[in-house]
Scaffold this active site. Structure first.
Site, PDB file in Angstrom:
ATOM      1  N   LYS A   1      -5.054  -8.547  -6.186  1.00  0.00           N
ATOM      2  CA  LYS A   1      -4.614  -7.884  -4.946  1.00  0.00           C
ATOM      3  C   LYS A   1      -4.373  -6.395  -5.163  1.00  0.00           C
ATOM      4  O   LYS A   1      -4.677  -5.573  -4.294  1.00  0.00           O
ATOM      5  CB  LYS A   1      -3.350  -8.566  -4.413  1.00  0.00           C
TER       6      LYS A   1
ATOM      7  N   SER B   1      -1.485  -7.928  -1.162  1.00  0.00           N
ATOM      8  CA  SER B   1      -0.319  -8.800  -1.055  1.00  0.00           C
ATOM      9  C   SER B   1       0.874  -8.134  -1.706  1.00  0.00           C
ATOM     10  O   SER B   1       0.721  -7.413  -2.703  1.00  0.00           O
ATOM     11  CB  SER B   1      -0.595 -10.126  -1.765  1.00  0.00           C
TER      12      SER B   1
ATOM     13  N   TYR C   1      -3.405 -13.480  -9.220  1.00  0.00           N
ATOM     14  CA  TYR C   1      -3.453 -13.086  -7.807  1.00  0.00           C
ATOM     15  C   TYR C   1      -2.943 -11.646  -7.630  1.00  0.00           C
ATOM     16  O   TYR C   1      -3.551 -10.834  -6.921  1.00  0.00           O
ATOM     17  CB  TYR C   1      -2.590 -14.080  -7.027  1.00  0.00           C
TER      18      TYR C   1
HETATM   19  N1  LIG Z   1      -0.193 -15.957   4.315  1.00  0.00           N
HETATM   20  C1  LIG Z   1       0.458 -15.016   3.633  1.00  0.00           C
HETATM   21  O1  LIG Z   1       1.720 -14.903   3.665  1.00  0.00           O
HETATM   22  C2  LIG Z   1      -0.310 -14.043   2.786  1.00  0.00           C
HETATM   23  C3  LIG Z   1       0.430 -13.124   2.011  1.00  0.00           C
HETATM   24  C4  LIG Z   1      -0.268 -12.179   1.276  1.00  0.00           C
HETATM   25  C5  LIG Z   1      -1.647 -12.161   1.320  1.00  0.00           C
HETATM   26  N2  LIG Z   1      -2.320 -13.099   2.044  1.00  0.00           N
HETATM   27  C6  LIG Z   1      -3.776 -13.045   2.022  1.00  0.00           C
HETATM   28  O2  LIG Z   1      -4.264 -13.150   3.342  1.00  0.00           O
HETATM   29  C7  LIG Z   1      -5.577 -13.713   3.312  1.00  0.00           C
HETATM   30  C8  LIG Z   1      -5.656 -14.886   4.285  1.00  0.00           C
HETATM   31  O3  LIG Z   1      -4.836 -15.925   3.810  1.00  0.00           O
HETATM   32  P1  LIG Z   1      -4.202 -17.061   4.742  1.00  0.00           P
HETATM   33  O4  LIG Z   1      -2.736 -17.025   4.480  1.00  0.00           O
HETATM   34  O5  LIG Z   1      -4.706 -16.935   6.115  1.00  0.00           O
HETATM   35  O6  LIG Z   1      -4.734 -18.381   4.007  1.00  0.00           O
HETATM   36  P2  LIG Z   1      -5.856 -19.445   4.451  1.00  0.00           P
HETATM   37  O7  LIG Z   1      -6.035 -20.350   3.289  1.00  0.00           O
HETATM   38  O8  LIG Z   1      -5.491 -20.052   5.757  1.00  0.00           O
HETATM   39  O9  LIG Z   1      -7.141 -18.545   4.702  1.00  0.00           O
HETATM   40  C9  LIG Z   1      -8.023 -18.147   3.684  1.00  0.00           C
HETATM   41  C10 LIG Z   1      -9.420 -18.463   4.145  1.00  0.00           C
HETATM   42  O10 LIG Z   1     -10.342 -17.957   3.198  1.00  0.00           O
HETATM   43  C11 LIG Z   1     -11.395 -18.904   3.060  1.00  0.00           C
HETATM   44  N3  LIG Z   1     -12.058 -18.735   1.767  1.00  0.00           N
HETATM   45  C12 LIG Z   1     -11.562 -19.013   0.544  1.00  0.00           C
HETATM   46  N4  LIG Z   1     -12.469 -18.732  -0.393  1.00  0.00           N
HETATM   47  C13 LIG Z   1     -13.566 -18.239   0.236  1.00  0.00           C
HETATM   48  C14 LIG Z   1     -14.818 -17.755  -0.208  1.00  0.00           C
HETATM   49  N5  LIG Z   1     -15.124 -17.731  -1.497  1.00  0.00           N
HETATM   50  N6  LIG Z   1     -15.708 -17.302   0.718  1.00  0.00           N
HETATM   51  C15 LIG Z   1     -15.402 -17.325   2.038  1.00  0.00           C
HETATM   52  N7  LIG Z   1     -14.218 -17.797   2.511  1.00  0.00           N
HETATM   53  C16 LIG Z   1     -13.313 -18.248   1.629  1.00  0.00           C
HETATM   54  C17 LIG Z   1     -10.702 -20.263   3.162  1.00  0.00           C
HETATM   55  O11 LIG Z   1     -11.600 -21.297   3.479  1.00  0.00           O
HETATM   56  C18 LIG Z   1      -9.665 -19.980   4.241  1.00  0.00           C
HETATM   57  O12 LIG Z   1     -10.119 -20.304   5.546  1.00  0.00           O
HETATM   58  C19 LIG Z   1      -5.841 -14.091   1.859  1.00  0.00           C
HETATM   59  O13 LIG Z   1      -6.563 -13.071   1.222  1.00  0.00           O
HETATM   60  C20 LIG Z   1      -4.449 -14.172   1.271  1.00  0.00           C
HETATM   61  O14 LIG Z   1      -4.452 -13.987  -0.130  1.00  0.00           O
HETATM   62  C21 LIG Z   1      -1.684 -14.031   2.781  1.00  0.00           C
END
Ligand SMILES: NC(=O)c1ccc[n+]([C@@H]2O[C@H](COP(=O)([O-])OP(=O)(O)OC[C@H]3O[C@@H](n4cnc5c(N)ncnc54)[C@H](O)[C@@H]3O)[C@@H](O)[C@H]2O)c1
Length: 300
Positions: free
Chosen positions: A170, A153, A166
């Site tokens: 990351k 991230s 976080y």
């Molecule tokens: N959305 C953004 O702008 C953004 C930015 C930087 C990083 N990220 C990263 O991208 C990834 C996806 O995030 P997202 O935005 O789609 O959010 P999201 O909450 O929609 O998706 C995350 C998924 O991970 C699952 N999850 C959580 N803990 C878990 C576990 N212990 N075992 C298995 N599954 C688990 C959740 O149920 C969820 O479906 C994450 O790692 C997040 O930190 C997202």
């Protein structure tokens, strides 16, 4: 460019029950991959669990004519990681691709953060990616082929208020990917990192008006590329947001050296701080050996 196919490839996508992970699973399945859709189905802050998240995405893939198997384990234990990989081996006989995407948030300013918030976030992001990737790495090594994508991230790579836990997790993933890239090279295993920005349940409130330009599907092409046979590079980090894809890198600048035999003082550092900080002529090392390779000729 001919169409990029995933025919005959087996992919694991963690946290694929929603958000970004769902888009990766759908796209690779649409292009022929057999996909293990892992998701614990908990809340954004990592509470609870619900099998329906992974199951719904599997149903969606199958309805579109694709092939997928659900897995409901948490990535955050060694047993969970083993079982996620076992799901792929039992269902499809191998693992070619792992997209480490599962994630949670426990944001608080540093002074207010409690150790439980650190542990929970490290467990899912950093340890979770380790627990899934290690058994997968062993299986990939036997096959001489593998693609890892780790989800970091900009909050870690660049920093963001309220995300010490976080951000640390990351940035840890960048280190994990870099070393897997080095250790996997001989076995045809590539490892790269994506720093996405997308409107998902995790970020909806943070992004405000920008959300409409940041659909998760605009991150998907880069991650799909990194997961494909077309990708030939490793040890890299990319920003992917709103359809703009860009490389992020850690560079090493030439710096300042006082010369052989000169014992530097703190005043030397102060006097030369502009040279020490100057970015001109940087290199992007791909291992410790690259740094030493640049340093030793200067010192000798
Ligand atoms: N959305 C953004 O702008 C953004 C930015 C930087 C990083 N990220 C990263 O991208 C990834 C996806 O995030 P997202 O935005 O789609 O959010 P999201 O909450 O929609 O998706 C995350 C998924 O991970 C699952 N999850 C959580 N803990 C878990 C576990 N212990 N075992 C298995 N599954 C688990 C959740 O149920 C969820 O479906 C994450 O790692 C997040 O930190 C997202």
């Amino acid at each position: 460019m001919s169409e990029i196919s995933f025919d005959g490839r087996v992919a694991i996508v963690t946290g694929a029950g929603g958000g970004l992970g769902r888009t990766y699973a759908l796209e690779m399945a649409r292009r022929g991959a057999q996909v293990v859709v892992n998701d614990l189905g908990g809340s954004v802050d990592g509470q609870g669990g619900d099998d329906s998240a992974a199951q719904k995405v599997v149903d969606e893939i199958k309805a579109a004519g694709g092939e997928a198997t659900p897995n409901y384990d948490s990535v955050s234990t060694p047993e969970g990681g083993e079982n996620i990989v076992k799901t792929a081996l039992d269902a499809y006989g191998k693992v070619d691709i792992v997209i480490n995407n599962a994630g949670i948030l426990r944001d608080k300013s540093f002074a207010k953060l409690e150790w439980q918030d650190l542990d929970a976030v490290l467990d899912v992001h950093l340890k979770g990616a380790f627990y899934v990737s290690q058994p997968a790495f062993k299986a990939m090594k036997d096959n001489g082929y593998g693609r890892f994508i780790f989800t970091a991230s900009n909050a870690g790579v660049f920093g963001n208020f309220g995300q010490t836990n976080y951000g640390a997790a990351k940035m840890g993933l960048v280190g994990l990917s870099n070393v897997i890239a080095i250790e996997g090279a001989k076995a045809g295993i590539l490892s790269n990192v994506v720093c996405p920005v997308a409107a998902t349940r995790m970020t909806m409130e943070l992004l405000g008006d920008a959300a409409s330009a940041l659909e998760p599907e605009l991150v998907t092409p880069l991650v799909t590329y990194l997961a494909s046979e077309a990708c030939t590079f490793t040890h890299e980090v990319f920003s992917a947001a709103g359809g703009r894809y860009a490389r992020i890198f850690v560079g090493l600048a030439p710096g300042w050296y006082g010369g052989k035999g000169h014992v530097p003082t703190v005043e030397d550092v102060a006097d030369n701080i502009d040279k020490i900080e100057d970015q001109t002529g940087y290199i992007v090392p791909t291992s410790i050996a690259d740094e030493l390779g640049a340093l030793l000729p200067i010192l000798s």
